[in-house]
Enzyme design. Structure first.
Site, mmCIF file in Angstrom:
data_model
loop_
_atom_site.group_PDB
_atom_site.id
_atom_site.type_symbol
_atom_site.label_atom_id
_atom_site.label_comp_id
_atom_site.label_asym_id
_atom_site.label_seq_id
_atom_site.Cartn_x
_atom_site.Cartn_y
_atom_site.Cartn_z
ATOM 1 N N GLU A 24 2.098 -2.011 -1.628
ATOM 2 C CA GLU A 24 1.331 -1.864 -0.378
ATOM 3 C C GLU A 24 0.815 -0.439 -0.185
ATOM 4 O OE1 GLU A 24 0.502 -4.264 1.603
ATOM 5 O OE2 GLU A 24 1.978 -5.875 1.418
ATOM 6 N N GLU A 31 6.149 -11.310 -4.319
ATOM 7 C CA GLU A 31 6.986 -11.611 -3.154
ATOM 8 C C GLU A 31 6.603 -13.013 -2.686
ATOM 9 O OE1 GLU A 31 6.766 -8.623 -0.008
ATOM 10 O OE2 GLU A 31 6.780 -7.017 -1.507
#
Ligand code: IPT
Length: 999
Positions: free
Chosen positions: A427, A503
């Site tokens: 991220e 994820e």
């Protein structure tokens, strides 16, 4: 060091100064002097309050406290000097703070805030004979910015909290006593790069050591050990910066000069399923280094990730480093516990989210066999709050820091066979600094793949990686039918790559639900290489309750519990294991979902075994069957399964006695087949079950339903009697035999799970409909011929949505009280917030958490025995780990202690159950078609109101929920809601249940 120098350094874009070049860690014959232990410590609240001259050897620190190294000052300060937990609010050195995405300081890069807690550490140590060699001071991890002095001389400073830093101390080190001083700032420019979803804690949290580097010692070494799967040969080449030779006695390799390549026949390859390591020694003039060599080759071939020529599937988890008492400082036992728990739950891969772990963890992955995506210590997620404006990833001033981080990761970890991918970080938005990292990593190490999820076009990575994709989109990706992007060339490139979910399945609280559907897709589409559940462990912090009825008891704290101004509550408690590493029901479910062999019983005579192993056959497993009638064993035995090759399938004939035994029985006949480990292997003990399946071979012979020939209804003073059951004038059951009860009432509410509470979760709509505050109006109480009919209409104040409940009670001469329950919706459920809650883009319909009844029973210690799904809790989209059988648990054991209390403990498909109190009382419950049962010493409302486990107090009753259906768990806390088939809409339904006091 002056204030202005310190201030300049903490605001610098540079990653450090005065450091040595990064290199591989090693177990060397040269001296290594550990400097861990208690150091003297002082915490300055801000730079302006730093201690003048603290680095000087004769500085008087006699008034300072001591602090354990490795450790973080916020965590260490939670305990008093005698080790007992202090009262919350009395922490000695700052407090842990939790945020996920948002920075806990103003976005003012590269500046940290003025309130910059600064830890000053000092320690004296002695060295003899320092003269002959050079010496290096090594820090394995310091959070987040630190400056180091030895004997008053500044060595330099560093950042990159979870990466090693080395300084040359040859010129400064003295024979005899030395004084080391380290100043650690909690915040720095580097903090903008370390916005991983975790507690903000600081200090020298990994080990410190002093390393002797003899003349001719090896500066760096790079072991490249490929495996040629066609020839069955290892190809070895070890690069060093000084002349050296390699010996591998087991392979007959002696004196192989570094830099030369050697083909070695008869080598066993390394894989997560066969973690074959060869012990070697690398010897130079100055030292010898222990090598643990695993031969393996990682490649993308025809769009598939292969290792040693075979495609691989990841059954992974995202692992943060966490311990509820020591934070991100882990001891070797804890690291081993993680690895063993993973291996024993069929997990074969770890993404080291979102930083390189303590390198000893990677040693264990090499040894026990886990595929590793080694992720760089990098996340700039907080810039999303400002539309990614000034994101460091796209700002050239930060490039040296980005490159520094990837170099330090790759150099440290390049000799671990378990590491098969380098991940640039998590991220960090987009930007050329990430591309530059990838280019550097590829040029330094061509033997591994490159990962970064944020590169949607995947222009500089080797895998197309996604997070929290729903099954609809995943299926399209699997088929190659997902939406095209504008740039046709980029689109084609991405489509040709292998896919992973870095994820998925957010394990927060009760869940994740819906894993089976993912596995089906991973099985079906070879391009989908599996995924990594978010995440491994709940990062709860052990605390003691100071008030309330449970004062003195321990609980796990989460975001906001330490008075943080901004925080993300319990988003930090989203793991497959509880903070103390007890497996949660989610881990057991994951284990079942990802079992490496998939068993299915086709009928009473055939078993299918489908292997999901990539490299080994099934000869290491033993298979057995068990036949039960209503949960009582009828017989059992072994099943001979010939070795099934990797990804192969075998069909085998089951023992004839199974069919024979099944034929004669009258009850429900269930056949279970399970596979377990034959011999201990890589941390999985002999006999450990790895997979099972069940099939109902024969249903129980239909028993009589709802006979009306029961006992007559007696109208008594103020109520009714049916056999030994008493009802009040509203027709509510008040006595079951001699037991006072609060008779069954409609219940549509559950204490919302974290998934229900999510942004797009259902709880808001449920609350808006008032499902948590239903009022019940008695519409009819009618004694009839052998039955009492009671009708109720339930809805909330100001709302019109609810249910009409019809209960038809009757009693058999044997004393069984029978309830025929009929529910039918009234009013509209698709109004108010329900209309706004996302329902996969279809017409919005209101949903409900449960359809069932609740009753109050006497309190006290009690045990539940049941024949149904167990032994653990199970929900409609999370029941792969549950088996149909006879189970038993105390009321306390029925409760799952989620860090943030919520709905838990359901046992599904219960055909019969008995509650027995310590007082000797017993109640039986029978539901021939199965019912969901939960039994708790507090109400759903109390569970809903509780913030921590210690808020829950038994209220003097046992609350029994009997449900016809419930809303699935899903993963909405961060990802998709329960799959459509597992959502629950109000509908007409019925249940037959018998209750009796057993005497
Ligand atoms: C995702 C993060 O990558 C991960 O670190 C964690 O924070 C997770 O969320 C939530 O627990 S990012 C999310 C915005 C999809």
């Amino acid at each position: 060091m002056s204030f202005s120098e310190a201030d300049r350094n903490v605001s610098s874009f540079e990653p450090g100064a005065g450091r040595l070049k990064p290199r591989a860690g090693s177990a060397s014959s040269a001296r290594s002097i550990p400097l861990d232990g208690y150091w003297t410590f002082h915490l300055a609240p801000r730079l302006r309050e730093m201690s003048d001259g603290f680095e000087s050897p004769d500085f008087d620190d006699s008034a300072w406290a001591t602090l354990r190294v490795p450790g973080s000052w916020q965590m260490e300060g939670l305990r008093g000097p005698d080790g007992t937990l202090r009262e919350r609010g009395q922490a000695q050195w700052g407090r842990p703070a939790y945020t996920n995405v948002i920075y806990p300081f103003p976005i003012d890069p590269p500046h940290p805030p003025d309130a910059n807690p600064t830890g000053e550490y000092r320690r004296a140590f002695e060295v003899d004979r320092p003269g002959a060699a050079s010496w290096v001071l090594r820090f394995e991890g310091v959070d987040s910015h630190f400056t180091v002095w030895l004997n008053g001389m500044e060595l330099g400073w560093g950042t990159g909290s979870r990466l090693p830093t080395e300084f040359d101390v040859t010129q400064v080190l003295r024979e005899g006593p030395n004084v080391l001083a380290v100043r650690v700032h909690q915040w720095s420019a580097a903090s903008y790069l370390e916005d991983q979803d975790m507690w903000w804690i600081s200090g020298i949290f990994r080990s410190v050591s002093l390393l002797e580097r003899p003349v001719g010692a090896i500066g760096d070494h790079f072991v490249q050990a490929d495996f040629d799967h066609e020839a069955g040969e290892g190809i070895l080449r070890v690069e060093t910066d000084v002349p050296a030779v390699v010996d591998i006695p087991e392979l007959g390799v002696t004196g192989l000069p570094a830099g030369e390549s050697l083909r070695i026949p008869g080598v066993g390859p390394w894989s997560a399923e066969t973690p074959r390591l060869y012990a070697g020694v690398l010897t130079s003039e100055g030292e010898s280094i222990e090598l643990r060599i695993g031969f393996r080759t990682v490649r993308v071939v025809d769009g598939l990730i292969t290792v040693n020529g075979s495609p691989v599937r990841f059954r992974g988890v995202n692992r943060h480093e966490w311990h509820p008492e020591t934070g991100r400082t882990l001891d070797p036992e804890t690291m081993l516990a993680d690895v063993l728990l993973m291996k024993q739950h069929n997990i074969n891969a770890v993404r080291t989210s979102h930083y390189p772990p303590d390198s000893r963890f990677l040693d264990l992955c090499d040894e026990y066999g886990l595929w590793v995506i080694d992720e760089c210590d990098l996340e700039t997620h907080g810039f999303v709050q400002v539309g990614w404006d000034r994101n460091p990833s796209a700002d050239p001033r930060w490039r040296p820091a980005y490159l520094d981080r990837v170099e330090r990761m790759v150099e440290r970890d390049k000799n671990h066979p378990s590491v098969i991918m380098w991940s640039m970080g998590n991220e960090c938005g987009v930007g050329d600094n990430l591309r530059a990292m990838a280019e550097w990593a590829r040029s330094r190490d061509s033997t591994r793949l490159i990962h970064y999820e944020g590169d949607y076009d995947s222009s500089y990575v080797d895998v197309y990686s996604r997070m929290y994709v729903d099954i609809g989109e995943l299926e399209l990706i699997g088929k190659g039918a997902d939406e095209r992007t504008v740039d046709a060339q980029a689109d084609a490139h991405r489509r040709a790559l292998p896919v992973i979910l870095c994820e998925y399945a957010h394990a927060m609280g009760n869940g994740p639900g819906g894993l089976a559907e993912y596995e089906e897709l991973f099985d079906r589409y070879s391009r989908l290489h599996g995924g990594f559940v978010w995440e491994w462990i709940d990062h709860g912090i052990l605390q003691r309750a100071t008030e309330g009825p449970n004062a003195g008891q321990l609980f796990y704290a989460y975001g906001g519990d330490f008075g943080e101004v901004v925080h993300d509550r319990n988003f930090i408690a989203d793991g497959l294991v509880f903070p103390d590493r007890t497996p949660s029901p989610g881990l057991l479910e994951y284990k079942a979902a990802i079992a490496p062999v998939v068993l299915s019983i086709d009928n009473d005579s055939t078993l299918t075994v489908r292997s999901r192993f990539d490299h080994i056959d099934t000869s290491g497993l033993v298979f057995a069957w068990l036949l039960e009638e209503d949960g009582a064993e009828l017989g059992g035995g072994t099943v001979e399964v010939p070795p099934v090759p990797p990804r192969g399938t075998a069909r085998v004939r089951l023992d004839d006695t199974i069919a024979e035994l099944a034929r004669d029985a009258a009850g429900e006949i269930v056949l279970t087949v399970h596979a377990s480990q034959a011999k201990e292997r890589d941390g999985v003990p002999a006999g450990h079950e790895i997979a099972f399946t069940q099939r109902i071979l024969a249903e129980a012979r239909q028993q009589e339903t709802g006979s009306t020939e029961g006992l007559p209804v007696v109208v008594s003073q103020g109520g009714y009697r049916l056999g030994d059951a008493e009802f009040d004038s509203d027709g509510r059951l008040v006595m079951l035999g001699e037991l006072p009860v609060l008779g069954p009432r409609l219940d549509l509410w559950r204490a919302p799970t974290d998934n229900d509470l999510a942004w797009l979760g259902q709880a808001k709509a449920w609350r808006d409909l008032g499902l948590d505050r239903l009022e019940h109006r008695t519409a009819r109480v009618q004694p009839g011929d052998g039955e009492l009919v009671v009708e109720t209409v339930s809805m909330a104040a100001g709302r019109e949505a609810g249910m009409r409940t019809q209960m038809i009670w009757s009693a058999s001469p044997e004393g069984d009280l029978q309830l025929r329950l009929h529910l039918s919706p009234v009013g509209r459920f698709d109004t108010g917030l329900a209309a706004l809650i996302h329902d996969s883009g279809r017409v919005k319909r209101g949903t409900v958490p449960r359809l069932g009844i609740r009753m109050g029973l006497p309190g006290g210690e009690a045990t539940l025995e049941w024949y149904g799904l167990g032994p653990g809790e199970n929900y409609r989209d999370s029941r792969m780990a549950a088996r149909l059988g006879r189970h038993r648990a105390t009321v306390a054991e029925l409760q799952t202690p989620y860090v943030h209390p919520q709905e838990n403990g359901n046992r599904g498909a219960v055909r019969s159950a008995e509650i027995s109190w310590q007082t000797g009382e017993r109640v039986s419950i029978t539901a021939p078609s199965g019912v969901d049962v939960s039994l708790r010493p507090w109400t759903s409302e109390a569970l809903d109101a509780a913030r921590h486990t210690t808020d829950l107090v038994p209220d003097g009753k046992l609350w029994l929920n009997l449900d016809i259906a419930h809303y699935g768990l899903g993963s909405a806390a961060c990802g998709p809601d329960a799959w459509p088939a597992h959502r629950l809409y109000p509908h007409t339904c019925s249940l037959l249940v018998r209750l009796a006091q057993v005497r």
